[in-house]
Design a protein around this motif. Structure first.
Motif, mmCIF file in Angstrom:
data_model
loop_
_atom_site.group_PDB
_atom_site.id
_atom_site.type_symbol
_atom_site.label_atom_id
_atom_site.label_comp_id
_atom_site.label_asym_id
_atom_site.label_seq_id
_atom_site.Cartn_x
_atom_site.Cartn_y
_atom_site.Cartn_z
ATOM 1 N N ALA A 1 4.087 0.811 2.384
ATOM 2 C CA ALA A 1 3.684 0.297 3.690
ATOM 3 C C ALA A 1 3.452 -1.201 3.487
ATOM 4 O O ALA A 1 2.500 -1.600 2.825
ATOM 5 C CB ALA A 1 2.417 0.985 4.170
ATOM 6 N N ASP B 1 3.858 11.458 -0.293
ATOM 7 C CA ASP B 1 4.078 12.849 0.100
ATOM 8 C C ASP B 1 4.162 13.628 -1.200
ATOM 9 O O ASP B 1 4.881 13.231 -2.123
ATOM 10 C CB ASP B 1 5.383 13.005 0.880
ATOM 11 C CG ASP B 1 5.375 12.218 2.171
ATOM 12 O OD1 ASP B 1 4.337 12.200 2.856
ATOM 13 O OD2 ASP B 1 6.414 11.604 2.497
ATOM 14 N N GLN C 1 0.887 -1.164 0.000
ATOM 15 C CA GLN C 1 0.000 0.000 0.000
ATOM 16 C C GLN C 1 0.927 1.216 0.000
ATOM 17 O O GLN C 1 1.899 1.252 0.742
ATOM 18 C CB GLN C 1 -0.891 -0.011 1.240
ATOM 19 C CG GLN C 1 -1.802 -1.213 1.322
ATOM 20 C CD GLN C 1 -2.794 -1.234 0.166
ATOM 21 O OE1 GLN C 1 -3.487 -0.262 -0.086
ATOM 22 N NE2 GLN C 1 -2.830 -2.348 -0.542
ATOM 23 N N TRP C 2 0.635 2.177 -0.818
ATOM 24 C CA TRP C 2 1.531 3.320 -0.977
ATOM 25 C C TRP C 2 1.093 4.508 -0.127
ATOM 26 O O TRP C 2 -0.089 4.795 -0.016
ATOM 27 C CB TRP C 2 1.580 3.743 -2.442
ATOM 28 C CG TRP C 2 2.056 2.656 -3.356
ATOM 29 C CD1 TRP C 2 1.298 1.975 -4.266
ATOM 30 C CD2 TRP C 2 3.367 2.112 -3.450
ATOM 31 N NE1 TRP C 2 2.067 1.053 -4.923
ATOM 32 C CE2 TRP C 2 3.341 1.107 -4.440
ATOM 33 C CE3 TRP C 2 4.572 2.370 -2.796
ATOM 34 C CZ2 TRP C 2 4.462 0.374 -4.794
ATOM 35 C CZ3 TRP C 2 5.692 1.633 -3.144
ATOM 36 C CH2 TRP C 2 5.639 0.659 -4.131
ATOM 37 N N THR C 3 2.072 5.181 0.449
ATOM 38 C CA THR C 3 1.886 6.459 1.116
ATOM 39 C C THR C 3 2.632 7.489 0.279
ATOM 40 O O THR C 3 3.799 7.277 -0.062
ATOM 41 C CB THR C 3 2.461 6.425 2.548
ATOM 42 O OG1 THR C 3 1.782 5.413 3.287
ATOM 43 C CG2 THR C 3 2.290 7.760 3.233
#
Length: 129
Positions: free
Chosen positions: A125, A20, A16-18
């Motif tokens: 993540a 910014d 799962q990508w976070t």
């Protein structure tokens, strides 16, 4: 885009990508020194408005240099693309994804108005089992 270019172990779910994200509004003469984005898996830039003018290329620096040239200065890897650096010409609507550990910079841009881009650090993540 990040998921399409990322492999993962078949016994684990995909990451799962976070993300910014920030905007860059550059006037004539703006540039970025060589740098990396530590703590991220991918970096990405989207050119909202490339603008008219000269320069401003995104430069991806080959991590093998200068060590490879010091070892064998007259040799090149055949069919491996350019060495030392690759320059990408910004165009409105262009999105570039590259590994966050890859040293990169932006050449000075000289033009009218503002060049607008959106930059992203993409972190994975990972699920634990």
């Amino acid at each position: 885009m990040a998921s399409a270019h990322t492999g993962h172990r078949p016994d684990r779910p995909p990451p799962q990508w976070t993300i910014d994200i920030w905007a860059n509004v550059n006037t004539s003469g703006a540039f970025n020194m060589p740098h990396v984005h530590g703590g991220s898996y991918w970096s990405c830039v989207y050119y909202v408005r490339a603008g008219e003018g000269e320069g401003g290329q995104l430069v991806l620096h080959d991590p093998r240099m200068p060590a490879l040239r010091m070892h064998a200065p007259g040799l090149r890897f055949r069919d491996s693309g350019p060495d030392v650096r690759t320059e990408i010409e910004p165009k409105s609507g262009l999105m570039v994804l590259f590994p966050a550990w890859l040293l990169h910079s932006v050449e000075p841009w000289f033009g009218e108005g503002n060049r607008i881009s959106v930059a992203m650090n993409i972190r994975a993540a990972l699920a634990r089992r």
